[in-house]
Each structure stands twice: as structure tokens, then as C-alpha cells.
Design a protein around this motif. Structure first.
Motif, PDB file in Angstrom:
ATOM      1  N   ALA A 280     150.764  65.208  97.680  1.00 34.22           N
ATOM      2  CA  ALA A 280     152.052  65.577  97.091  1.00 34.22           C
ATOM      3  C   ALA A 280     153.059  64.429  97.080  1.00 34.22           C
ATOM      4  N   THR A 281     153.280  63.795  98.245  1.00 31.92           N
ATOM      5  CA  THR A 281     154.271  62.710  98.255  1.00 31.92           C
ATOM      6  C   THR A 281     153.799  61.552  97.407  1.00 31.92           C
ATOM      7  N   ARG A 282     152.512  61.282  97.485  1.00 30.44           N
ATOM      8  CA  ARG A 282     152.009  60.158  96.707  1.00 30.44           C
ATOM      9  C   ARG A 282     152.188  60.413  95.234  1.00 30.44           C
ATOM     10  N   ALA A 283     152.105  61.666  94.875  1.00 30.58           N
ATOM     11  CA  ALA A 283     152.213  61.999  93.462  1.00 30.58           C
ATOM     12  C   ALA A 283     153.513  61.476  92.876  1.00 30.58           C
ATOM     13  N   ALA A 284     154.573  61.615  93.651  1.00 32.85           N
ATOM     14  CA  ALA A 284     155.867  61.152  93.143  1.00 32.85           C
ATOM     15  C   ALA A 284     155.793  59.680  92.774  1.00 32.85           C
ATOM     16  N   TYR A 285     155.147  58.898  93.621  1.00 38.45           N
ATOM     17  CA  TYR A 285     155.071  57.462  93.352  1.00 38.45           C
ATOM     18  C   TYR A 285     154.194  57.176  92.146  1.00 38.45           C
ATOM     19  N   ILE A 286     153.149  57.952  92.005  1.00 42.92           N
ATOM     20  CA  ILE A 286     152.283  57.762  90.839  1.00 42.92           C
ATOM     21  C   ILE A 286     153.074  58.009  89.570  1.00 42.92           C
ATOM     22  N   ARG A 287     153.941  59.038  89.625  1.00 41.61           N
ATOM     23  CA  ARG A 287     154.751  59.336  88.444  1.00 41.61           C
ATOM     24  C   ARG A 287     155.640  58.156  88.086  1.00 41.61           C
ATOM     25  N   VAL A 288     156.265  57.594  89.111  1.00 40.07           N
ATOM     26  CA  VAL A 288     157.147  56.452  88.839  1.00 40.07           C
ATOM     27  C   VAL A 288     156.344  55.299  88.243  1.00 40.07           C
ATOM     28  N   PHE A 289     155.183  55.068  88.830  1.00 40.34           N
ATOM     29  CA  PHE A 289     154.327  53.995  88.326  1.00 40.34           C
ATOM     30  C   PHE A 289     154.006  54.212  86.857  1.00 40.34           C
ATOM     31  N   LEU A 290     153.667  55.447  86.525  1.00 34.62           N
ATOM     32  CA  LEU A 290     153.295  55.733  85.144  1.00 34.62           C
ATOM     33  C   LEU A 290     154.465  55.554  84.190  1.00 34.62           C
ATOM     34  N   ILE A 291     155.659  55.904  84.660  1.00 31.88           N
ATOM     35  CA  ILE A 291     156.816  55.697  83.790  1.00 31.88           C
ATOM     36  C   ILE A 291     157.015  54.208  83.530  1.00 31.88           C
ATOM     37  N   GLY A 292     156.845  53.406  84.590  1.00 32.74           N
ATOM     38  CA  GLY A 292     156.957  51.960  84.402  1.00 32.74           C
ATOM     39  C   GLY A 292     155.916  51.455  83.418  1.00 32.74           C
ATOM     40  N   LEU A 293     154.724  51.984  83.554  1.00 32.64           N
ATOM     41  CA  LEU A 293     153.649  51.574  82.650  1.00 32.64           C
ATOM     42  C   LEU A 293     153.938  52.042  81.230  1.00 32.64           C
ATOM     43  N   LEU A 294     154.474  53.248  81.139  1.00 35.53           N
ATOM     44  CA  LEU A 294     154.818  53.770  79.818  1.00 35.53           C
ATOM     45  C   LEU A 294     155.790  52.836  79.119  1.00 35.53           C
ATOM     46  N   LEU A 295     156.753  52.356  79.898  1.00 38.31           N
ATOM     47  CA  LEU A 295     157.730  51.431  79.323  1.00 38.31           C
ATOM     48  C   LEU A 295     157.034  50.198  78.759  1.00 38.31           C
ATOM     49  N   GLN A 296     156.089  49.633  79.518  1.00 35.48           N
ATOM     50  CA  GLN A 296     155.396  48.431  79.030  1.00 35.48           C
ATOM     51  C   GLN A 296     154.648  48.748  77.733  1.00 35.48           C
ATOM     52  N   VAL A 297     153.971  49.880  77.742  1.00 37.73           N
ATOM     53  CA  VAL A 297     153.199  50.240  76.550  1.00 37.73           C
ATOM     54  C   VAL A 297     154.113  50.406  75.345  1.00 37.73           C
ATOM     55  N   VAL A 298     155.217  51.115  75.580  1.00 41.12           N
ATOM     56  CA  VAL A 298     156.143  51.331  74.473  1.00 41.12           C
ATOM     57  C   VAL A 298     156.700  49.994  73.978  1.00 41.12           C
ATOM     58  N   LEU A 299     157.054  49.140  74.915  1.00 35.92           N
ATOM     59  CA  LEU A 299     157.606  47.845  74.507  1.00 35.92           C
ATOM     60  C   LEU A 299     156.610  47.044  73.695  1.00 35.92           C
ATOM     61  N   GLN A 300     155.359  47.091  74.102  1.00 39.15           N
ATOM     62  CA  GLN A 300     154.404  46.225  73.430  1.00 39.15           C
ATOM     63  C   GLN A 300     153.875  46.791  72.133  1.00 39.15           C
ATOM     64  N   PHE A 301     153.787  48.116  72.077  1.00 43.67           N
ATOM     65  CA  PHE A 301     153.095  48.657  70.910  1.00 43.67           C
ATOM     66  C   PHE A 301     153.939  49.547  70.023  1.00 43.67           C
ATOM     67  N   PHE A 302     155.040  50.065  70.545  1.00 37.24           N
ATOM     68  CA  PHE A 302     155.710  51.086  69.755  1.00 37.24           C
ATOM     69  C   PHE A 302     157.157  50.778  69.452  1.00 37.24           C
ATOM     70  N   SER A 303     157.527  49.551  69.517  1.00 41.56           N
ATOM     71  CA  SER A 303     158.952  49.333  69.307  1.00 41.56           C
ATOM     72  C   SER A 303     159.208  48.221  68.326  1.00 41.56           C
ATOM     73  N   ARG A 304     158.740  48.382  67.146  1.00 40.58           N
ATOM     74  CA  ARG A 304     158.981  47.407  66.094  1.00 40.58           C
ATOM     75  C   ARG A 304     160.453  47.076  66.008  1.00 40.58           C
ATOM     76  N   GLY A 305     161.246  48.115  65.974  1.00 41.46           N
ATOM     77  CA  GLY A 305     162.663  47.937  65.656  1.00 41.46           C
ATOM     78  C   GLY A 305     163.451  47.119  66.651  1.00 41.46           C
ATOM     79  N   ILE A 306     163.013  47.104  67.897  1.00 40.15           N
ATOM     80  CA  ILE A 306     163.874  46.408  68.842  1.00 40.15           C
ATOM     81  C   ILE A 306     163.323  45.064  69.274  1.00 40.15           C
TER      82      ILE A 306
END
Lengths: 327, 255, 288
Positions: A280-306
Motif C-alpha cells: 500500500a505505501t509503496r503504491a503511492a510512490y509508484i504512482r508518483v513515479f508514473l506521473i513523472g514518467l508520464l510527463l516525460q512521455v508527453v513531453l517527448q511524444f505528445f506536445s508538438r505545440g509547446i
């Protein structure tokens, strides 16, 4: 019937928080998307707005939880006060820091937000210290459930819509066009005689006012506000991810991003809730990690405009030569 | 033999074409000068050769290799050196270190090359440990020149080497350019001081509004009144009154 | 007087050195890659945890673990650059700042995942105090001091006497001119990461030796390290060292007048003052 009721309440809660987040993203969009100002200090203005509204509208303090005020003023006064206070602080910060380049501004706003948060946490006499402020009034709270929640949600949606319309008017006005010109090429805009500093300050102030409003809305929704509620992860970083994912510069994108990312965030909470207690506690950290990763993915692949190409390198001193050469 | 050829160069900054089909060539051991009024695209042409400005059309070859839009590192290795007009030294590195940086791509022993540079620019010897940014304008230009020489170039491109220098330094720099050229290094030079430049040029290109206008030997161009009056009178260019008066006062731009 | 030393000077020196080591990397990365690296603090933490594993599992002495941690973190940093920063070399620098912010988050959550949120220590009991009475100097202070001297000397040697170090300083002065000179810029970038990250890792181990190891230890130092780098002049590695010592000193001494909680305000205040009145810092570094 019970589960249906539970589901409705859950969805209402979800959309309410997403709407409040949209207010922040719309504010951030004014700073970043339209004017290119990198404000990492969202959490600070969020806190200022929340505490201001709380102080203005909450019930008077009790000895066990001393804080300033509790003036029990009407809720709209609290919200207006939140926006004014945030705007005022933003004005001061902006006057000092806005001339800095984007990176410096980022560092500066982090520092400011930290100082604001620490101040509130330690200011027992004003803000209730680590205990925070409680018994903040909530619109419709005397109504029966689930109508109280539903109408609060409707109010939030109305707020978002109003803000959206006001900003859209602003963006399509001459003011907005100048703002975008500044974002794209500040030197050219300045050369064209626009008062760049003043307009950037305006954008910064308006955007921060909205972040303050979001804080106030949160405080009233939760009926309390503690220092933990200004945790930079959700108050700042998540907002950034929302804006970038939604496509910054774009108000619809800001709102959409808020809902989508909040959805992902909530869903990840579900998924990790399913895990065993040990995880359970670890899950919270995994979520944060995934959000950070999501940001990288979005920056690299999904953000033509910016991610435009760097504007051509025009070195100082060569500017006139280049203009002449290009003439 | 022709070392550097550029043909049909078309391109510019952002979406705008500054160059419209420019051609240039430098033979081994030649001094070639590019002159023209302000805004003609002279510096841009040089930057385009060096891959700093994107060419959307045209090609550039050096020593038999195609180098259009190539990376500077490759060009330096191939023997093409470049001295930009401004910010052409590392201000916080010493003079000696600046020169060492010029030789970064070389694998051989650079002591001889360093000697050559110091012989060519004696004032640098006593300043060798001083930060390059503390030197005067003329001395900085020497460092920039020396740094480029350390790359052992076959052709050296200079962007307005005398810009902002006093007349005395101007002469010195031109003398050095000739001296370097006599060791076999080809020179391609953009110059506002068209007159003096063309006097030492084997060949000159007159550019205006991004296009070639005249190609001829230096002396021929100077003798052509139409060229001199139409194209060599602009901005900081100093041609005197165009009737061959070698002693016309020549105050160059700012110092 | 002695008390003053014990209470303030010693901690100022140690804190200042740690800031200095971290600030060098931040300064060089800013000058060469042109962005503010928000994940730098977490490289400190990464170094501290690597060392902790070595100490905990293999009974290594913390000082021995420093070089190993440095190498490992350097490799990780180069990898992070390749995967997450390199794609944006030609983009507006602010994008890399955002990306690095996300990397910081990913690193921090990884630390919490792998090592939890409790404090960890290299020594279960503090090593005995060397007899330098009446100075309250412990063995760990000597380790830290020695390590700092070695690291800064090594860095100085690298920057002043090796070709790569000079190329780093050249790129730090003017990346465009470095390109034009034919310096292989991408390779120098990798070296910048290696040097910056390994110094950060060492700083993290030293910080862990001095205080404790915790998931946010490096993140909390980010603001003072940025302030130190800006104070010294971005791109000026020796400036970063000076800046670090000054900020460390000011922070420790500030507790004489303001409550300890507000220490971060000191670094922040210095930074804002520098940015307003002398943005190029003490040693005239990059402004733009």
C-alpha cells in the motif's frame, strides 16, 4: 441503490476536484501558455488564496486552535479576498523576479512557494500552524445529500465556465495578441514598442489570482485547510502535467488536461488500493513515479505545440548586423 | 586547384531567404574577398558554408567532399577554418589555452603550430597566460585568428577581421593575412573595408541583396567605377571618393 | 571563540563544501547545456544511497564507497541525459527544465520505494572523536574534509590541465564558438555530466556522513546549490566553489538572528539579490 449512491458521490467528488484543478491550470495557462512564464510556485499562491479565504470566512478561532480571524464573512467575500491577496503577493514577486530569464524565474518561484508554505506552517497565530484552519463554510452545506455535493459541483462547473469565457475573451483581444507576441519573440515585441514588462506582470498576476482562487475553492470544499494540503506534488507538479498533457497555450486543453490527468491519478489510486497492504505505501510512490514518467512521455511524444525549434541565435551586438544582413 | 566551391546557395534564418543562389569559389592559396553593401548577405553566405545557416537549396564542396549543411566539427577536421566576427575568443581561457582549443581536433604534435602562431603575432607571447577577455580589441582579433590557424586549415574564412579596429591595427591584420596566405592557406574574407581588401585579393565577389553581382580579380573590381560607386559605398565601407586616391582618410566604424 | 568554531564555523565549512561540490555541476550544466538542472539534488541523494548499500551490505567503509558511488551515479546521469534530455537539445531550454523536474520526482519516488522514508545512517554509532580537544572535531569531519580537499583538487587539475577540462571551460564560455572551433560538443556534454554527477554523488555521501540519509536530502539542497552557482557566476566552476562556501557560511551564521526553519530563505534572499544587482555573479559568468 447504495452502491449507486456511492458511485454518484464518488463521481461528483471526482469532477469537483477536477474542476478545481482546472481553475489552477487555466491560471497557469495564462502564465505559461499565453505568455511563456514558467511559474513553479503554484503551491504558494494556492496556499495564500486558501488561507485568506479561510481566515475571512471561517468561524472564530478557539483556544485549542488559534488562528487569525474567523471573521465569518460571506463566502464570495472570501473568494474575492483570496484572489486579491494572491494577486497582491504575485504583484510583489513579479515586480522583483519577472525580469529574470525563464529558468531563473522557475527557481525563484520555487523558493517563494517554499517560503510561503513554511511561513504558513510556522505562523501559528495567523494560520493555525500545523493544525490549520477548520470549520470553513461550504456552499450548500445545509442542503441534504447528495444534493449538497451535486450543487457544489455545479457551482464549480459554473466557475470554470465563467473563467474560461473571460479568458477566451481576453486572449482574442488586442491584449491577448500582444501577450502571444511576447511569448514568441520578446525582443521583437519590445522593439515594436509594447511595454513588455508591464504585460508580463499582468499575466503573472492574473494567473496567480486564479491559482489563489483554486486554493480557496479547495479549502471550502474540504471545509478545512492544513499545511499538508499545499504539498507541491499535487498542488504544483500535477497541475503542470495537466497543462502540458492538455496542450498548453490552449484553454480547452487546460481543462481537458485537468480532467484526464486527474482521472489517471485517481485510477492509479484505485489500482494501488487493490494491492495488498504490504504494497500500500509503496503504491503511492509508484504512482508518483508514473506521473513523472508520464510527463516525460508527453513531453517527448505528445506536445508538438509547446516545443518549437529554438528561435535563430541572434547574438548581442550582432543584432543590428543581422537585421541589416537580412534587410 | 579549387578547394572550396559553393553553388546556388539559397537559404536564411527562419523561413526567410537571405541568400538567393549565391556562388563562391576559393582556389588553393588564393585570397578571395566578399564585399557589398549592408544587408547583402555576405556574412550569411560564409555562415552557410560553415553549416551555421541552413541552406535549403544549393551545395557546397570542400576538397572534393560534399559539405552542405555539415557539422562544424567535420569541416574543421577537413581543413576549413572559420573566425566569426564577434565573440570569437573564449574570454575566460588564457591566450595559450585559446590556441590549444583551436588544435583540439589535431592528433599530431602542436608545438610547431603554436610556435608559428606566436611568431606571427608577437604581442601574444607576453600575454600567453592572460585571460583572453582582458585583451584589447586588436589583440583579441589576433587570438581569434591564431586559434583558427591552429586547426591547420587549408582554407580560412574570416568574417570582417578588421571590424572595430583602429586603422593601425587594420594594416597589421591585413599584413598578417597576407603572411598567412603566403604559407599556402587559402583565405575567404568578408570585409567592409572593401578597398583595402580588394587591393590584396586575387579574386573578389560583390554581393548585393543576396545575389552575386560581380566576380573578377581584386584590382579589376577596384578599377571599375560602376562597381565602386554602386556597391562599395554602403555603411562602414570606405572607398574614399572612388577615383583611386590611395591616401583618402579612412576612419573605420567604431573602435 | 572555540565555541563559535564548534557551533558555527565547522558546520559552515562542511555545509559550504557540500554546496560547493553540488554547485559545480549545476553551474557547468547550466553553462554548457543551458538549462537549470532540477534533478541535480536527487543525484546527491542517489550517491548517498548507493554508498549506503555498499556500507550496509558489504561492510565497506563509507569513504571507500565514495568513488564507487561517484562512478555509478555518473553512469546513471549519462543514461538519464541520453533518454530524457538529449531529445530536447534543440528545443527551448525551459523544456529540459520541466523534464528535469519530472526526473527529480521519479528519482525521489524511487528512493522512497526502495529505501522507505526512514532516516538511514552510515554508522550505527558515531565514530569516536579524534582528540583535537577542545575542538569538537570527529573522525567523520576529517573524512569529509579530506574528501573535499581531494575532490576539489582533482576537479581543479581536470579543468586546468587536461584537454577535456579546458574544452569544458571553453564550452562553458561559449558553446557556439566551441562548435565552430571543432570541439566535439556532444562528447564534452557527456563529460560534463560525468563530472557534475560524480561530484554531486560525493557531496551526497558526505552529507549523509554529516547528517543522515533520507529520500529528500538532495532535493532540499537544490535551492541553496542554485543560489551558490548563481552567486559564483554560472559557468565558473571556481565561482561555484566560492559561492558554495559563502552560502554555507551565511546559512549557518544566519541562525544567530533568524529561526532555523527559515534557513532556506537565506539562500533564496541571496539569490534574488544577486540576480537583481549583479546577475553575472562574483566571477562574471553567463547571464543569458
Amino acid at each position: 441503490m447504495e452502491t449507486a449512491g456511492g458511485l454518484i458521490l464518488f463521481l461528483v467528488g471526482f469532477f469537483t476536484l477536477a474542476s478545481i484543478a482546472s481553475v489552477s491550470t487555466l491560471g497557469l495557462n495564462i502564465c505559461w501558455g499565453v505568455t511563456g512564464l514558467f511559474n513553479i510556485g503554484i503551491a504558494g499562491f494556492y496556499a495564500v488564496g486558501a488561507y485568506t479565504s479561510a481566515i475571512l470566512t471561517a468561524e472564530p478561532s478557539v483556544p485549542s486552535n488559534p488562528h487569525l480571524g474567523g471573521f465569518e464573512l460571506p463566502i464570495p467575500v472570501g473568494w474575492a479576498g483570496a484572489m486579491v491577496m494572491s494577486a497582491a503577493i504575485a504583484w510583489i514577486v513579479g515586480k522583483v523576479c519577472l525580469r529574470l530569464r525563464a529558468d531563473y524565474l522557475a527557481i525563484a518561484t520555487i523558493g517563494i512557494a517554499e517560503i510561503i508554505r513554511i511561513t504558513f506552517r510556522n505562523w501559528g497565530a495567523i494560520a493555525g500552524g500545523s493544525y490549520g484552519i477548520h470549520r470553513i463554510p461550504k456552499p450548500f452545506e445545509s442542503w441534504p445529500q447528495p444534493w449538497a455535493e451535486i450543487f457544489f459541483l455545479l457551482l464549480m462547473i459554473a466557475v470554470v465556465v465563467v473563467i474560461y469565457l473571460v479568458i477566451e475573451r481576453g486572449i482574442n483581444s488586442p491584449w491577448g495578441r500582444v501577450m502571444r507576441a511576447i511569448r514568441e519573440n520578446e525582443t521583437a515585441a519590445a522593439a515594436a514598442g509594447k511595454d513588455v514588462e508591464r504585460m508580463r506582470l499582468q499575466a503573472f498576476v492574473y494567473g496567480s489570482a486564479l491559482m489563489g482562487l483554486a486554493g480557496a475553492l479547495s479549502a471550502h470544499y474540504l471545509k478545512q485547510f492544513l499545511p499538508e494540503d499545499t504539498e507541491p506534488l499535487t498542488a504544483t507538479f500535477l497541475i503542470w502535467v495537466m497543462l502540458i498533457a492538455g496542450g498548453s497555450g490552449n484553454n480547452k486543453g487546460a481543462i481537458l488536461g485537468a480532467f484526464v490527468v486527474w482521472g489517471l491519478w485517481t485510477m492509479s489510486e484505485f489500482l494501488t488500493d487493490l494491492l495488498s497492504a504490504e504494497w500500500a505505501t509503496r503504491a503511492a510512490y509508484i504512482r508518483v513515479f508514473l506521473i513523472g514518467l508520464l510527463l516525460q512521455v508527453v513531453l517527448q511524444f505528445f506536445s508538438r505545440g509547446i516545443i518549437p525549434e529554438k528561435p535563430p541565435v541572434i547574438r548581442r551586438g550582432e543584432t543590428n548586423a543581422v537585421k541589416a544582413e537580412a534587410g | 586547384m579549387t578547394l572550396l566551391t559553393a553553388q546556388g546557395m539559397t537559404g536564411g534564418y527562419g523561413g526567410m531567404d537571405i541568400l538567393k543562389g549565391v556562388e563562391l569559389a576559393v582556389d588553393a592559396g588564393e585570397i578571395v574577398v566578399i564585399v557589398g553593401p549592408n544587408g547583402a548577405g555576405k556574412s550569411t553566405a560564409m555562415k552557410a558554408i560553415f553549416g551555421l545557416v541552413h541552406l535549403r537549396e544549393g551545395n557546397v564542396t570542400f576538397d572534393g567532399q560534399e559539405i552542405t549543411n555539415a557539422q562544424p566539427e567535420r569541416l574543421v577536421r577537413a581543413g576549413l577554418g572559420y573566425v566569426p566576427q564577434e565573440r570569437n575568443i573564449f574570454p575566460n581561457l588564457s591566450v595559450h589555452e585559446n590556441l590549444e582549443m583551436g588544435a583540439y581536433t589535431r592528433r599530431d604534435d602542436i608545438a610547431a603550430a603554436l610556435e608559428r602562431v606566436y611568431t606571427l603575432f608577437p604581442p601574444l607571447v607576453e600575454k600567453r597566460k592572460q585571460a583572453a577577455g582582458e585583451l584589447s580589441g586588436g589583440q583579441r582579433q589576433m587570438v581569434a585568428f591564431g586559434r583558427a590557424l591552429m586547426t591547420d586549415p587549408k582554407v580560412l574564412m574570416l568574417d570582417e577581421p578588421t571590424a572595430g579596429l583602429s586603422p593601425l591595427f587594420m594594416d597589421e591584420i591585413f599584413d598578417r593575412i597576407i603572411a598567412v596566405n603566403e604559407t599556402g592557406v587559402g583565405i575567404l574574407m568578408v570585409e567592409q573595408n572593401a578597398r583595402q581588401a580588394l587591393e590584396i585579393a586575387d579574386r573578389g565577389y560583390v554581393l548585393a541583396t543576396g545575389e552575386n553581382r560581380y566576380i573578377d580579380t581584386g584590382p579589376n573590381l577596384l578599377a571599375d567605377r560602376e562597381v565602386v560607386e554602386s556597391f562599395l559605398g554602403g555603411g562602414g565601407g570606405n572607398v574614399g571618393n572612388g577615383n583611386g586616391d590611395a591616401n583618402a582618410p579612412e576612419g573605420s566604424g567604431d573602435d | 571563540m572555540i565555541e563559535f568554531f564548534n557551533d558555527y564555523i565547522l558546520s559552515a565549512l562542511i555545509l559550504g563544501s557540500i554546496y560547493a561540490l553540488g554547485a559545480i555541476g549545476i553551474s557547468m550544466i547550466y553553462a554548457i547545456l543551458r538549462f537549470a538542472h532540477f534533478a541535480h539534488g536527487d543525484l546527491l541523494t542517489l550517491g548517498a544511497y548507493f554508498a549506503f548499500e555498499l556500507v550496509d551490505r558489504f561492510r565497506a567503509h563509507p569513504v571507500i564507497s565514495i568513488p564507487i558511488a561517484m562512478v555509478t551515479v555518473a553512469i546513471v546521469a549519462v543514461g538519464i541525459d541520453y533518454a530524457f534530455y538529449r531529445p530536447f537539445r534543440k528545443s527551448r531550454p525551459i523544456i529540459m527544465v520541466i523534464a528535469s523536474f519530472g526526473i527529480a520526482l521519479m528519482l525521489r519516488s524511487t528512493f522512497q520505494l526502495l529505501w522507505g522514508t526512514d532516516d538511514q545512517y552510515y554508522w550505527s554509532i558515531q565514530p569516536p572523536l579524534e582528540s583535537l580537544e577542545p575542538f569538537l572535531v570527529g573522525a567523520k569531519h576529517l573524512y569529509i574534509g579530506g574528501a573535499v580537499i581531494v575532490l576539489i583538487s582533482a576537479t581543479h587539475y581536470l579543468l586546468a590541465y587536461t584537454r577535456t577540462g579546458k574544452a569544458m571551460r571553453a564550452m562553458s564560455d561559449d558553446p557556439d564558438l566551441a562548435r565552430v572551433t571543432g570541439i566535439p560538443t556532444e562528447r564534452i556534454v557527456i563529460w560534463t555530466w560525468i563530472v557534475g554527477a560524480s561530484l554531486a554523488a560525493a557531496a551526497g555521501v558526505l552529507l549523509g556522513m554529516d547528517t543522515r540519509i533520507k529520500f529528500d536530502m538532495g532535493w532540499n539542497l537544490l535551492l541553496p546549490m542554485f543560489a551558490a552557482a548563481i552567486l559564483g557566476g554560472l559557468g565558473r566552476p571556481y565561482g561555484a566553489i566560492a559561492g558554495g562556501m559563502v552560502i554555507g557560511g551565511l546559512e549557518e551564521l544566519s541562525t544567530l538572528v533568524i529561526p532555523g526553519d527559515y534557513k532556506s530563505a537565506v539562500a533564496f534572499g541571496v539569490m534574488v539579490l544577486v540576480l537583481i544587482f549583479r546577475p553575472q555573479g562574483i566571477f562574471k559568468g553567463r547571464v543569458l
